[in-house]
Each structure stands twice: as structure tokens, then as C-alpha cells.
Design an enzyme around this catalytic site. Structure first.
Site, PDB file in Angstrom:
ATOM      1  N   HIS A   1       0.824  -1.219   0.000  1.00  0.00           N
ATOM      2  CA  HIS A   1       0.000   0.000   0.000  1.00  0.00           C
ATOM      3  C   HIS A   1       0.853   1.262   0.000  1.00  0.00           C
ATOM      4  O   HIS A   1       1.405   1.644   1.028  1.00  0.00           O
ATOM      5  CB  HIS A   1      -0.902  -0.032   1.246  1.00  0.00           C
ATOM      6  CG  HIS A   1      -1.917   1.070   1.305  1.00  0.00           C
ATOM      7  ND1 HIS A   1      -3.054   0.970   2.055  1.00  0.00           N
ATOM      8  CD2 HIS A   1      -1.983   2.295   0.710  1.00  0.00           C
ATOM      9  CE1 HIS A   1      -3.779   2.080   1.920  1.00  0.00           C
ATOM     10  NE2 HIS A   1      -3.129   2.904   1.111  1.00  0.00           N
TER      11      HIS A   1
ATOM     12  N   HIS B   1       1.360   5.330  -2.258  1.00  0.00           N
ATOM     13  CA  HIS B   1       0.855   6.285  -3.249  1.00  0.00           C
ATOM     14  C   HIS B   1       2.048   6.905  -3.958  1.00  0.00           C
ATOM     15  O   HIS B   1       2.870   7.559  -3.317  1.00  0.00           O
ATOM     16  CB  HIS B   1       0.012   7.362  -2.562  1.00  0.00           C
ATOM     17  CG  HIS B   1      -1.190   6.804  -1.857  1.00  0.00           C
ATOM     18  ND1 HIS B   1      -2.409   6.663  -2.467  1.00  0.00           N
ATOM     19  CD2 HIS B   1      -1.343   6.311  -0.600  1.00  0.00           C
ATOM     20  CE1 HIS B   1      -3.275   6.123  -1.612  1.00  0.00           C
ATOM     21  NE2 HIS B   1      -2.648   5.896  -0.473  1.00  0.00           N
ATOM     22  N   LEU B   2       2.139   6.692  -5.260  1.00  0.00           N
ATOM     23  CA  LEU B   2       3.278   7.227  -6.017  1.00  0.00           C
ATOM     24  C   LEU B   2       2.903   8.481  -6.804  1.00  0.00           C
ATOM     25  O   LEU B   2       3.771   9.116  -7.403  1.00  0.00           O
ATOM     26  CB  LEU B   2       3.867   6.151  -6.943  1.00  0.00           C
ATOM     27  CG  LEU B   2       4.438   4.921  -6.225  1.00  0.00           C
ATOM     28  CD1 LEU B   2       5.002   3.918  -7.225  1.00  0.00           C
ATOM     29  CD2 LEU B   2       5.517   5.325  -5.219  1.00  0.00           C
ATOM     30  N   ARG B   3       1.616   8.819  -6.817  1.00  0.00           N
ATOM     31  CA  ARG B   3       1.133  10.125  -7.309  1.00  0.00           C
ATOM     32  C   ARG B   3       1.265  10.367  -8.810  1.00  0.00           C
ATOM     33  O   ARG B   3       0.860  11.425  -9.281  1.00  0.00           O
ATOM     34  CB  ARG B   3       1.825  11.273  -6.562  1.00  0.00           C
ATOM     35  CG  ARG B   3       1.771  11.197  -5.045  1.00  0.00           C
ATOM     36  CD  ARG B   3       0.376  11.264  -4.514  1.00  0.00           C
ATOM     37  NE  ARG B   3       0.332  11.521  -3.065  1.00  0.00           N
ATOM     38  CZ  ARG B   3      -0.680  11.185  -2.297  1.00  0.00           C
ATOM     39  NH1 ARG B   3      -1.736  10.577  -2.798  1.00  0.00           N
ATOM     40  NH2 ARG B   3      -0.658  11.462  -1.005  1.00  0.00           N
TER      41      ARG B   3
ATOM     42  N   ASN C   1      -5.322   6.029  -7.024  1.00  0.00           N
ATOM     43  CA  ASN C   1      -5.954   7.357  -6.956  1.00  0.00           C
ATOM     44  C   ASN C   1      -5.046   8.455  -7.501  1.00  0.00           C
ATOM     45  O   ASN C   1      -4.688   9.405  -6.825  1.00  0.00           O
ATOM     46  CB  ASN C   1      -6.414   7.683  -5.526  1.00  0.00           C
ATOM     47  CG  ASN C   1      -5.293   7.676  -4.512  1.00  0.00           C
ATOM     48  OD1 ASN C   1      -4.248   7.073  -4.727  1.00  0.00           O
ATOM     49  ND2 ASN C   1      -5.505   8.357  -3.404  1.00  0.00           N
TER      50      ASN C   1
ATOM     51  N   ASP D   1       1.314   2.779   3.612  1.00  0.00           N
ATOM     52  CA  ASP D   1       0.405   3.861   3.188  1.00  0.00           C
ATOM     53  C   ASP D   1       1.214   5.137   2.957  1.00  0.00           C
ATOM     54  O   ASP D   1       0.763   6.243   3.289  1.00  0.00           O
ATOM     55  CB  ASP D   1      -0.733   4.090   4.197  1.00  0.00           C
ATOM     56  CG  ASP D   1      -1.842   4.981   3.622  1.00  0.00           C
ATOM     57  OD1 ASP D   1      -1.819   5.282   2.415  1.00  0.00           O
ATOM     58  OD2 ASP D   1      -2.725   5.391   4.403  1.00  0.00           O
TER      59      ASP D   1
ATOM     60  N   HIS E   1       3.126  14.473   0.158  1.00  0.00           N
ATOM     61  CA  HIS E   1       2.520  15.741  -0.258  1.00  0.00           C
ATOM     62  C   HIS E   1       3.625  16.787  -0.337  1.00  0.00           C
ATOM     63  O   HIS E   1       4.704  16.608   0.238  1.00  0.00           O
ATOM     64  CB  HIS E   1       1.471  16.193   0.759  1.00  0.00           C
ATOM     65  CG  HIS E   1       0.241  15.352   0.772  1.00  0.00           C
ATOM     66  ND1 HIS E   1      -0.661  15.331  -0.263  1.00  0.00           N
ATOM     67  CD2 HIS E   1      -0.230  14.466   1.690  1.00  0.00           C
ATOM     68  CE1 HIS E   1      -1.643  14.480   0.023  1.00  0.00           C
ATOM     69  NE2 HIS E   1      -1.393  13.932   1.201  1.00  0.00           N
TER      70      HIS E   1
ATOM     71  N   PHE F   1      -4.570  14.789   4.162  1.00  0.00           N
ATOM     72  CA  PHE F   1      -4.170  13.664   5.013  1.00  0.00           C
ATOM     73  C   PHE F   1      -2.964  12.952   4.389  1.00  0.00           C
ATOM     74  O   PHE F   1      -2.884  12.826   3.172  1.00  0.00           O
ATOM     75  CB  PHE F   1      -5.317  12.653   5.107  1.00  0.00           C
ATOM     76  CG  PHE F   1      -6.535  13.154   5.841  1.00  0.00           C
ATOM     77  CD1 PHE F   1      -6.587  13.104   7.226  1.00  0.00           C
ATOM     78  CD2 PHE F   1      -7.629  13.659   5.153  1.00  0.00           C
ATOM     79  CE1 PHE F   1      -7.722  13.540   7.918  1.00  0.00           C
ATOM     80  CE2 PHE F   1      -8.766  14.096   5.829  1.00  0.00           C
ATOM     81  CZ  PHE F   1      -8.812  14.040   7.221  1.00  0.00           C
TER      82      PHE F   1
HETATM   83 ZN   LIG Z   1      -6.606   4.708   2.507  1.00  0.00          ZN
END
Ligand SMILES: [Zn+2]
Length: 439
Positions: free
Chosen positions: A65, A67-69, A99, A310, A314, A328
Site C-alpha cells: 500500500h 501512493h506514487l502520485r 488514486n 500507506d 505531499h 491527510f
Molecule cells: Zn486509505
């Protein structure tokens, strides 16, 4: 052709093989080619040596899990920067959430991420496909097309699959592909406007709270749907004692469910928000000591299967604002091991358990369609993490490889540091202090 590499006299830990011994490991042609006892010579004569005395040698970490954006938010992170940050954190396989903008809801987008990862990535990047078109929870994504394109799972993470009916359909379809559905469990109506964990600290700070029930409602719903459909359900970032209890009961009933917990939910409480540090703003929010106690117990008893970061980078500007307006997320790759090692150093969990939750266990959830991951078995791809369990260092987010400097541990001392990450037999990361040379 590069020479074989002998990792000499490290403490080799591979819980999947029941292995914990000081020994030698030889890498040749991108694979683990030999394992031997301390001071025994390898079956080749010409090789380089990595001196691993005092270091732990284990399978490369796997993160289910992150996020590589990319595409869409390259100012926060890219596949190149995120995968390099992962390598620095000891990860050789990372699964990225869909996402992005556009979201990963089509074969073309999955192909794009895979191609970018191969040309620019430092480690193995396995994309997760959307459950719904544009992750809007209105209409199912083309799950068959996504499965064929090689996604590792389906998720609308960032948001839950709001529609229970859609979630049921997604679960029914997922059965045909044998892939898990990963849900971000949040009752968005109950959580609306929430900034942090609901409780005494939120009251004191005058911030709107997110109750534990907002998570547990959807965990319970998803368990009911998994029971109804027989689908494989994976609960993302479980953060409350109540979620652990629900998952425990579901497992006792034989429901096909797995679950993850993040390093920050295992080590930090909502007290971190005192001072309104936006870097401690994360979803689900940091909870309480009692939740941490139950999450750790769940990890030990196998109720919680894996640890996943996770990682949610940012920009500085995103987080440089009043608490209520900040997004978040924590940029977590580079502090994951150091923070988790605090649980080992204070006797709460065993080092072998920690390693299994970062290697063999996530590999089991991913399955074998991407090769034999999370093992140091002879013949397997040489994905290896080497770390010093006792090395003390101060977190300096300005030195992060990740574009996201948003991490509440900035300035703090951690004990435990990744010294080298070997991906497919080559260094994806190496600490300058690590001695390496001819034999
Ligand atoms: Zn989540």
C-alpha cells in the site's frame, strides 16, 4: 557481466524458511545462488564481498500500500522518486494505489505505470487497479481488462467504495480473477469534517473528530459482503481496537479476509496532533495507546497479516496551512523500519515477526504471478534488504529521497537503519558506510 556478490557473516533471517542464523549468501545472475554457514567458502572463486557482520540480511520488504502520485500529482511524488525512497527504506516491491489523475481504471493507465516503472523505477512497482470507474463509486471499472493488464488487486483507496451494492458486485467479479479487493474503510458520512481521532485530545484542540465507528462500520459491512460473496477481502490500514476484533471474528468464521496496519498506527498516538502539526494529519487518524496495544496483539496473533506503509507524500505547500485545510497523509517509506524497530527494541514484538509481516506475509497475499517474492530461498530472485538493527540516526526530512517531506518524526532519533537494498541482484540503495570490496 557483474561478479557474484557474497554477503558475508550477516544474521540471515527468513521466517518463511524458518531461517535465523549467521551465515553467507551468494548472489549471482540476479538470483540467490547459494546459502552457507558462517565462514564457509562459496562454490565460486571470483566474487565481491559485502561485509555484513552485525547486520540483518532478510528478504526485500514488500509494501502492499503506497501512493506514487504519478500521473497527475508529480509535484508530490513520481514513480522514479517514490521507488527510490522505497529502496532507501528497504522495499524491493511496492504496490501503488490507483488514486492518481487520471486514476488507474483502464488497461492504458496500468500499462503506463508498468512501463514508467520499468524505465524509471528503482524497485518492482505493482499497480493496483480501481474498483470503480474514475474511483467515483458509481460504476464498476473494467475489472477484467485491469486483471489482464496485470493489476495486483482492486481498490478505490483514498475513498471507500461508498456503494455497498457496487462493493458486492466488485467482490463477485473479483472471484473470477482470484484477486483481492482492498478497501479503505471509512464511513464518509460519519467521518465528514473530521480532522483527527475523536476523543479528549480533539476536544482540547477544538478539532472535529473522526470516531472509531467510522472505520468499524465499513469493516463490518465489507466482512458481511465477503461472507456473502466468498471474495478475498483485504482491509487497508486498520487503526482501531474494534477493527481488530471484527477481523478476528471474521477469521474465526473462516471468511476470506486479510488485513494490514501501518507503522504510524503502531507507534504514534493522537497526542502527536498537539501543536497542530499537519504532518501528523493522516487518514485513518492516529488513535490511542489502547488501540496500539490491540493492533500489536493482533499482529502477534495473525489477526493482522501484514504491515504496509500507506506512504502518502505531499508537497510542503500542501501541508503548510491551517490544520483543517491540510491534506491527510504521511511520507513513510524512509522511516518505516526505524520506527517499527522501536517495537522490537522495547520488547513488544519479535524481530522475526516484524520481518515476516514485511516480507513473506505480503508475498502470500500477492501470490506468485509476479515471481517468487519475499523469500531468500536458493533460486529465488535476489531481492534482499540488509539493515543494522542498532544504528541510531536522526530523521531529517530535508534529506528524504521522496519528494514528500511530510513526516511527523522529523528531528527524532530512530534506532535501526537500512544499509542496503538489493533488487534483482543489484543495489537499488546502498549506505555509504557499508563496507564492500574484493575478498
Ligand atoms: Zn486509505
Amino acid at each position: 557481466m557483474t561478479k557474484p556478490l557474497l554477503i558475508r557473516n550477516g544474521r540471515i533471517i527468513d521466517p518463511g524458511q524458518g531461517l535465523d542464523q549467521v551465515g553467507n549468501l551468494l548472489i549471482a545472475d540476479g538470483r540467490i545462488s547459494w546459502l552457507g554457514d558462517k565462514d564457509t567458502a562459496p562454490p565460486v572463486s571470483d566474487y565481491d564481498v559485502l561485509y555484513a557482520e552485525g547486520l540483518i540480511v532478510c528478504p526485500g520488504f514488500i509494501d502492499l500500500h503506497c501512493h506514487l502520485r504519478q500521473p497527475g500529482f508529480e509535484e508530490k511524488e513520481t514513480i522514479a522518486s517514490g521507488s527510490r525512497a522505497a529502496a532507501k527504506g528497504g522495499f524491493t516491491t511496492i504496490c501503488c494505489m490507483p488514486n492518481t489523475n487520471p486514476p488507474l481504471d483502464s488497461q492504458a493507465m496500468i500499462d503506463y505505470v508498468k512501463a514508467t516503472a520499468i524505465s524509471e523505477g528503482a524497485v518492482r512497482v505493482l499497480p493496483i487497479g480501481c474498483i470503480s470507474k474514475e474511483a467515483k463509486s458509481k460504476e464498476l471499472a473494467e475489472m477484467g481488462e485491469l486483471a489482464e493488464a496485470g493489476v495486483v488487486a482492486f481498490s478505490d483507496d483514498g475513498m471507500p467504495a461508498v456503494s455497498s451494492r457496487l462493493m458486492r458486485q466488485a467482490m463477485e467479479y473479483s472471484l473470477a480473477f482470484g484477486l483481492p479487493i482492498i478497501d479503505h474503510c471509512e464511513d464518509t458520512v460519519l467521518a465528514e469534517g473530521g480532522q483527527m481521532n475523536e476523543g479528549i485530545i480533539a476536544t482540547r484542540l477544538g478539532l472535529c473528530g473522526i470516531p472509531a465507528a467510522a472505520e468499524e462500520n465499513i469493516v463490518a459491512r465489507d466482512i458481511a459482503l465477503a461472507q456473502l460473496t466468498g471474495a478475498r477481502l483485504h482491509i487497508a490500514h486498520a487503526s482501531t481496537a474494534g477493527s481488530v476484533e471484527l477481523i478476528r471474528r471474521a477469521k474465526e468464521k473462516g471468511i476470506n479476509i486479510t488485513a494490514e496496519v501501518t507503522p504510524h498506527h503502531l507507534t504514534l498516538t493522537d497526542e502527536r496532533v498537539i501543536g497542530y502539526d499537519t504532518n501528523a494529519k493522516v487518514n485513518p487518524p492516529l488513535r490511542t495507546e489502547q488501540d496500539i496495544k490491540v493492533l500489536i496483539q493482533g499482529l502477534k496473533e495473525g489477526v493482522i497479516d501484514i504491515i504496509a506503509t500507506d506512504h502518502a507524500p505531499h508537497t510542503e505547500n500542501d501541508k503548510l496551512c491551517e490544520f483543517a485545510l491540510a491534506p491527510f497523509g504521511i511520507s513513510g517509506f524512509e522511516t518505516a523500519l526505524g520506527s517499527l524497530m522501536s517495537l522490537v527494541h522495547n520488547g513488544q514484538i519479535d524481530i522475526k515477526l516484524l520481518i515476516s509481516k514485511l516480507t513473506g506475509e505480503p508475498a502470500r497475499i500477492i501470490g506468485d504471478r509476479f515471481g517468487r517474492l519475499g523469500t531468500l530461498a536458493v533460486g529465488a530472485t535476489a531481492d534482499i534488504t540488509i539493515f543494522n538493527p542498532d544504528f541510531e540516526w536522526i530523521v531529517d526530512t530535508s534529506k528524504f529521497v521522496s519528494k514528500g517531506k511530510n513526516n511527523p518524526l522529523n528531528g527524532e532519533r530512530l534506532k535501526g537503519k537500512v544499509m542496503a537494498t538489493i533488487y534483482r541482484g543489484k543495489f537499488a540503495y546502498k549506505d555509504d558506510a557499508l563496507p564492500i570490496g574484493g575478498k
